[in-house]
Design an enzyme around this catalytic site. Structure first.
Site, short mmCIF file in Angstrom:
data_model
loop_
_atom_site.label_atom_id
_atom_site.label_comp_id
_atom_site.label_asym_id
_atom_site.label_seq_id
_atom_site.Cartn_x
_atom_site.Cartn_y
_atom_site.Cartn_z
N ASP A 1 0.92 -1.14 0.00
CA ASP A 1 0.00 0.00 0.00
C ASP A 1 0.96 1.18 0.00
OD1 ASP A 1 -1.44 2.27 0.78
OD2 ASP A 1 -3.00 1.02 1.66
N HIS A 2 1.11 1.84 -1.14
CA HIS A 2 2.23 2.78 -1.24
C HIS A 2 2.08 3.97 -0.28
CE1 HIS A 2 -0.31 5.13 -3.97
NE2 HIS A 2 0.54 6.14 -3.82
N HIS B 1 -5.67 2.96 1.01
CA HIS B 1 -4.98 4.15 1.54
C HIS B 1 -5.75 4.83 2.66
CE1 HIS B 1 -2.87 3.26 -2.01
NE2 HIS B 1 -3.48 4.06 -2.86
C1 BG6 Z 1 -3.35 4.73 -6.42
C2 BG6 Z 1 -4.69 4.80 -7.10
O1 BG6 Z 1 -3.29 3.64 -5.54
O2 BG6 Z 1 -3.12 5.91 -5.70
C3 BG6 Z 1 -4.79 6.02 -7.99
O3 BG6 Z 1 -4.91 3.62 -7.85
C4 BG6 Z 1 -4.44 7.26 -7.23
O4 BG6 Z 1 -6.09 6.13 -8.55
C5 BG6 Z 1 -3.12 7.09 -6.50
O5 BG6 Z 1 -4.36 8.34 -8.15
C6 BG6 Z 1 -2.81 8.25 -5.60
O6 BG6 Z 1 -1.51 8.14 -5.13
P1 BG6 Z 1 -0.67 9.43 -4.74
O7 BG6 Z 1 0.62 8.88 -4.24
O8 BG6 Z 1 -0.55 10.26 -5.97
O9 BG6 Z 1 -1.47 10.12 -3.68
#
Ligand code: BG6
Length: 503
Positions: free
Chosen positions: A195-196, A258
């Site tokens: 989960d980045h 997230h």
């Molecule tokens: C991803 C989603 O996990 O996270 C995307 O699939 C989203 O739809 C993105 O745009 C948002 O990541 P960040 O790091 O730009 O907030």
């Protein structure tokens, strides 16, 4: 006054970490977007800081025809385009030397043999010692074949780890099946579910803020906190990902992972230590304690045409690949409760969406008002309660809203902000989430990865919300691109006499 160059404490933290063992990483889906935008720029930045092992190799695997040189050229361009560090040929060459390409389609036999051959070659020429990281950067439909093929042919030497990208399942049932598949061939301690958001510095800072400071924890509860607001707002649309997004919607794309992670970190009890299991045990307890929201506590929206930064953009249903009568939601707002001694009756208002007015991810801890302001000459707007605002992105930092006396006669109070900005305090670029996560996997640290039971709890909540949605059909589109979502989102919070934060 001369500016004293500070040591970069973030880097310091990284430098203190265990150096990863020699190893080879196999990236399945190496011709894809993720490899270009995130994985290779992260590998380059890690190498740039000498954080990769001396003996390292990367095998790119995809169905597309290619060879080692093409792969190197392609990724070199990607690093130049998406990397955060200056491009240095000497650094790149070091990474490129260990790069190999294998064309493989798992639908036909033999693909895994070529991968194993390439791995053996890396063991011999690069000294990677049988240690493997398999990175599944492919659509979920390809997981099974790859996991089975590679799981059956595990290296007898060294360790093996598996990185799995989202989406991890589509609902509780499919997530359980996927967990069962993975654990048929790999142990839980070998599985790294990404989960980045957990790799983001500011998300980890929620833990630092709460548990490295003595002053917040005593007031971090229902006695002092009125409510919490979590916002994950994006201005971008679906960026050509209709096939995926039509099935996922905002609830599976952001809420299930997230958003719930941000909530769990905000609400969790202090772990006894920072080992992977202690931290994840506490997060799971929060997820288990979450009350199933009633249908009135969740609203959804879909964007129509509108303006983002002055430019007209099309509505969701007009995006290429989206059905003209699509009922997929691009916005969700909800009122959630964590049924625990700490949080009983304290609402967590959350909202997330595409094509909103501003890009902003924040966690706002809204404290209760002072019980009795003793000043006579006050102004209404001056009496706003304290807010602790964690800016996850952009403008990463933390700010505390406090009431202060305005200069002059009388006692007029106005809200001012005490700000900590990452950029100002540490004068350093923020590492990308993927750098942290890849390195953690290489050293075998699972703290920032989602455990099987955690994922399942997240899906359980999503499944109950989605089931209730079968009963009604909102009139989509119901918000214009460039706004803060549908009117029902404002109504949701106003019913309780509260407002969404707008600043
Ligand atoms: C991803 C989603 O996990 O996270 C995307 O699939 C989203 O739809 C993105 O745009 C948002 O990541 P960040 O790091 O730009 O907030």
């Amino acid at each position: 006054m001369a500016i004293v160059e500070q040591e970069n404490p973030l880097l310091e933290g990284l430098a203190l970490r265990r150096t990863p063992d020699p190893c080879a990483m196999v990236i399945f889906g190496a011709s894809g977007d993720l490899a270009h935008r995130k994985i290779f720029p992260a590998l380059y930045s890690l190498l740039y800081r000498r954080l990769l092992p001396e003996h390292f190799g990367v095998i790119g695997v995809a169905r597309t025809e290619g060879d080692d040189d093409q792969f190197r050229e392609d990724m070199k361009e990607a690093v130049k385009k998406y990397g955060r560090d200056e491009f240095r040929d000497d650094v790149w060459e070091k990474l490129a030397e260990g790069m190999r390409w294998v064309t493989a389609d798992f639908a036909d036999e033999g693909g895994e043999d070529r991968i194993i051959e390439a791995l053996n070659e890396l063991d011999e020429t690069r000294g990677t010692r049988g240690n493997r990281v398999y990175y599944l950067a492919v659509p979920p439909s390809a997981f099974e074949m790859i996991v089975e093929a590679m799981g059956k042919r595990r290296s007898t030497e060294g360790w093996t780890r598996l990185i799995v990208e989202k989406p991890f399942g589509y609902d509780l049932h499919s997530a359980r099946e996927l967990n069962a598949l993975l654990t048929r061939y790999f142990e839980e301690r070998e599985i790294f579910r990404i989960d980045h958001y957990l790799g983001k510095e500011t998300v980890q800072n929620v833990l630092a803020l709460r548990f490295a400071n003595g002053i917040f924890e005593p007031i971090w509860n229902r006695q002092f906190i009125d409510h919490v607001q979590i916002t994950v707002a994006e201005t971008i649309g679906i960026e050509g990902r209709a096939a995926y997004y039509e099935k996922a919607g905002a609830i599976r794309d952001i809420f299930q992972n997230h958003l719930l992670q941000l909530l769990a970190l905000t609400a969790m009890e202090p772990p006894i230590d920072f080992t992977a299991d202690s931290v994840r045990n506490e997060k799971v307890k929060v997820l288990k304690a979450m009350h199933t929201p009633g249908p009135k506590s969740v609203v959804r929206g879909q964007y129509g045409r509108g303006f983002i930064e002055g430019v007209e953009v099309s509505g969701y249903r007009e995006e290429p690949g989206v059905a003209p009568d699509s009922m997929t939601e691009t916005f969700v707002a909800a009122k959630l409760y964590v049924d625990s001694w700490r949080w009983a009756d304290t609402p967590f208002y959350v909202r997330m969406g595409k094509r909103l007015a501003r890009r902003e991810t924040t966690i706002a801890i809204q404290f209760k008002a002072a019980p009795h302001p003793p000043f006579e000459e006050t102004q209404e707007e001056g009496l706003r309660p304290n807010v602790l605002l964690v800016h996850v992105q952009p403008d990463e930092g933390v700010s505390l809203a406090i009431g202060a006396k305005m200069p002059g006669q009388g006692m007029r109070i106005r809200t001012v902000h005490m700000d900590f900005l990452y950029g100002g305090a540490f004068r350093t670029g923020m590492p990308e989430a993927y750098e942290r996560l890849i390195l953690d996997c290489l050293v075998g640290d699972q703290t920032l990865f989602t455990r099987a039971d955690e994922i399942e709890e997240q899906w359980l909540l999503v499944d109950t919300i989605v089931a209730a949605w079968q009963r009604d059909r909102p009139a989509f589109p119901n918000y214009a691109a460039g706004t803060w979502g549908p009117p029902s989102s404002d109504a949701l919070i106003r019913r309780d006499g509260r407002e969404w934060r707008r600043t």
